[in-house]
Design an enzyme around this catalytic site. Sequence first.
Site, mmCIF file in Angstrom:
data_model
loop_
_atom_site.group_PDB
_atom_site.id
_atom_site.type_symbol
_atom_site.label_atom_id
_atom_site.label_comp_id
_atom_site.label_asym_id
_atom_site.label_seq_id
_atom_site.Cartn_x
_atom_site.Cartn_y
_atom_site.Cartn_z
ATOM 1 N N HIS A 27 -7.443 -5.487 -1.539
ATOM 2 C CA HIS A 27 -6.231 -4.767 -1.150
ATOM 3 C C HIS A 27 -5.658 -5.282 0.161
ATOM 4 O O HIS A 27 -4.466 -5.105 0.431
ATOM 5 C CB HIS A 27 -6.553 -3.274 -1.025
ATOM 6 C CG HIS A 27 -5.373 -2.415 -0.723
ATOM 7 N ND1 HIS A 27 -4.289 -2.295 -1.579
ATOM 8 C CD2 HIS A 27 -5.089 -1.626 0.345
ATOM 9 C CE1 HIS A 27 -3.401 -1.464 -1.058
ATOM 10 N NE2 HIS A 27 -3.854 -1.053 0.109
ATOM 11 N N SER B 204 0.844 -1.190 0.000
ATOM 12 C CA SER B 204 0.000 0.000 0.000
ATOM 13 C C SER B 204 0.891 1.257 0.000
ATOM 14 O O SER B 204 1.785 1.365 -0.840
ATOM 15 C CB SER B 204 -0.946 -0.052 1.203
ATOM 16 O OG SER B 204 -1.977 0.875 1.118
ATOM 17 N N ASP C 279 -7.731 -5.535 -6.668
ATOM 18 C CA ASP C 279 -7.257 -4.451 -5.800
ATOM 19 C C ASP C 279 -7.367 -3.124 -6.551
ATOM 20 O O ASP C 279 -6.778 -2.944 -7.615
ATOM 21 C CB ASP C 279 -5.803 -4.737 -5.394
ATOM 22 C CG ASP C 279 -5.246 -3.714 -4.408
ATOM 23 O OD1 ASP C 279 -5.910 -2.699 -4.148
ATOM 24 O OD2 ASP C 279 -4.121 -3.941 -3.915
#
Length: 288
Positions: A272, A155, A213
Site C-alpha cells: 500500500h 489511500s 495492496d
Amino acid sequence: MRVSSLAGLSFAFVLSTSHASPILSPRSVPSSLYEEFVLYTKYSSAAYQLVCPRPLGKTLIQSFEVGRTQGFIARDADREEIVVSFRGTFSLKDAVTDAKVFLKPFVSPGIELNNVNVHHGFLDAYNNVAYDVLGTVRAELQKFPTYRVVVTGHSLGGAIASLAAPSLKNALPNADIRLFTFGQPRVGNDKYARYVEDLIGVENIFRAVHTFDGVPTMVPLVWGYEHFATEYWQFRDPPPFTSPHATVIRCDGGEDPSCSDSIPSTGINAFHTFYFGQVMAANPFLCA
C-alpha cells in the site's frame, strides 16, 4: 496509511514480481497511460507534505486543511490541467472500522441523492473542504476554460477524491474531469458506483491497485459496498530494463475477480505504501 521500512518494500518487490502474469492482451495499457499513473502518483504523494509551495514544480493555486482533510489545487500550464490532490491519512484503519463506517446518503454541496449511499467518514472528510474546492476550481475554469480537471489521491485521499470528482462534474457539467486514485478503499454502495461511472464515464476513471495492496478490499462487499470501474491492476512490479506498462492490466468493471479481488485483503501493508516508483509521502522534493 503508515509508511513501512525499506526492507518491507524490498520484500514486497520480490513477492510481487513472483506473481504469475495474467494474459496481457487485450487488457494491457499503453506506455502513455503508465506515464500518467507515475505523474498523478507523484501529485498524490506530494499532498502528504505539510507544506507544498510548488507541487511538481507547478503553480500552487490553493492549499486546504480542515480537520484531517488536507490537499492542494495546482495548475499545470504545460499540460493545461488543474490538479486537485487529496492527502491520505495515518489513521485509515480507524477510518474504516469506527462508527462512521456505515453508509449514508451522498449529500454534499449541490448533491442530494437519497439512494446513493457512501461511507459516512469519507463523506464528512470531503464535505469539510467541498465549498473551497468547488469555488476554486470554478474560478480557475473561468480563467482557463479549455483546461482539464484531474482529481487524485492515495489511500483515504483516493476515497475523498472519488467523492470530489462527481461533485465537481455535477457542479461543472461541461468540465473535462478525470479521476486517478491509488490504493483507494471501497467508498459506497452499488448505486454510488453506477452514479460515478455514468457521470464521469468509465473511460475517465483510473483506479490503480498495486499488486497485493490490501486497502482496496479492506472494506468488504458484505457491508454493502462496491467499487466503481475502472480498476487498473499492477499485478507485479516491473523488473529492471523492461517495459513497465506491461505490468498493468485494465480490469473488467469495478469488481473483476481476476484482478485485485483475486488477492485476499491483508489490510494496510507494504504494498500500500509504494505506487509507480514512489514511496508514498516520503519525497519532499515533489514540492520544490
